[in-house]
Design an enzyme around this catalytic site. Sequence first.
Site, short mmCIF file in Angstrom:
data_model
loop_
_atom_site.label_atom_id
_atom_site.label_comp_id
_atom_site.label_asym_id
_atom_site.label_seq_id
_atom_site.Cartn_x
_atom_site.Cartn_y
_atom_site.Cartn_z
N THR A 7 -5.84 4.17 -3.28
CA THR A 7 -4.53 4.32 -2.63
C THR A 7 -4.70 4.33 -1.11
O THR A 7 -3.90 3.72 -0.38
CB THR A 7 -3.85 5.63 -3.08
OG1 THR A 7 -3.75 5.59 -4.49
CG2 THR A 7 -2.48 5.80 -2.47
N HIS B 184 -5.15 0.89 0.01
CA HIS B 184 -3.86 0.17 0.05
C HIS B 184 -3.13 0.48 1.37
O HIS B 184 -2.57 -0.41 2.01
CB HIS B 184 -2.95 0.58 -1.11
CG HIS B 184 -3.39 0.05 -2.44
ND1 HIS B 184 -3.44 -1.29 -2.71
CD2 HIS B 184 -3.81 0.68 -3.55
CE1 HIS B 184 -3.88 -1.46 -3.95
NE2 HIS B 184 -4.11 -0.27 -4.48
#
Length: 343
Positions: free
Chosen positions: A41, A44
Amino acid sequence: MKAIIKDKPGPGLVLKDVNKAKKLGPREVLVKIRRASICGTDVHIFKWDEWSQSRINPPLIVGHEMAGEVVEVGDAVTQVKVGDFVSAETHIPCEHCVQCKTGRMHVCKNLEILGVDRSGVFTEYAVIPETVLWKFSPEIPLDFASVMEPFGNAIHTALVTDLTGKKVLITGAGPIGLMAIQVAKASGASLVISSEVDPLRIEMAKNNGADIVINPIEQDLVKSIYTISPDGVDVLLEMSGNKKALEDGLKCLTMGGIASLLGIFGGNIDLNLDSLVIMRGITIYGITGRKMFETWKIADELLKSKKVDLSKVVTHVLPFEQWEKGFELMLNKQCGKVVLNFD
Ligand code: NAD
Ligand code: ZN
């Protein structure tokens, strides 16, 4: 204090000096961060992909996987005290929606994620609500304590059913797939097969105890599985987020088998549910996060008892100042889990 920040919309992150929280809310806790690990995450958010653009509001301190020491508590805090060592469930439940009220906080309707919806942990001191703190056992090394959160993903996904004497296929041997291999072995699975495409991670899958590792680029996964086990596998743990891996994984399941899906596909995928799932009586579980806190209790016990060895998953512990190297390793997948040391 120093913090790794998404300071404005766009790719990249920066290390900056920011102000330490002045006043804690009644149920908030100030934690001195000792270790924090980098999650997909965070990558990202680093890349500033479509998902991050729609979800992240800069400026934001990123990071959510942590282990640290309680240094200050709000007036109404009762569950931890100064000096406690804690890791954190990073999904912060509201505690008042119907899910929270009925023992399903992990699917809270109003969930907020640390380092995504609110200030995160890639910093020297983080403010965290007491509800999500987990006092981990002292036998667990600090370097592994921040990894309890993704380890919990592996546990939650793997233990949707009893694995004792079961044949298990795990698609994807990223950090979570690797940990799932160890969880399946520790749970008495009779055969653990891992599928992975990356050479380094294929080696890591073997090292983490997979009985067989298949590279679906070199070998047809479905044919290989039915050669190994003419009845297919009992359980599929999907941990790649790859459509082909899911589709083939479902084909590898025995009639009436169980699929537990953790991997994120990042958009629509099309599958023939009639032939893959419905007519074969497959049960599918969607997994989000960890159960609060039964998954954490299992994680703690597996690490304390050394039934799972995270030294086979954590490949790098870097000083916090080398965070850019950590992200580079993650971007190139030249690693298992990367932990940042804030000491
Ligand atoms: P990762 O991206 O490091 O690992 C995925 C692995 O799958 C990689 O090693 C990749 O080489 C491999 N892979 C790609 N295509 C494949 C294929 N066709 N067959 C077999 N393997 C293939 O991610 P991770 O941190 O280990 O997390 C695993 C997945 O879980 C990711 O998709 C992640 O987004 C997701 N995730 C979900 C939750 C949740 O709550 N549902 C939480 C954390 C992570
Ligand atoms: Zn809730």
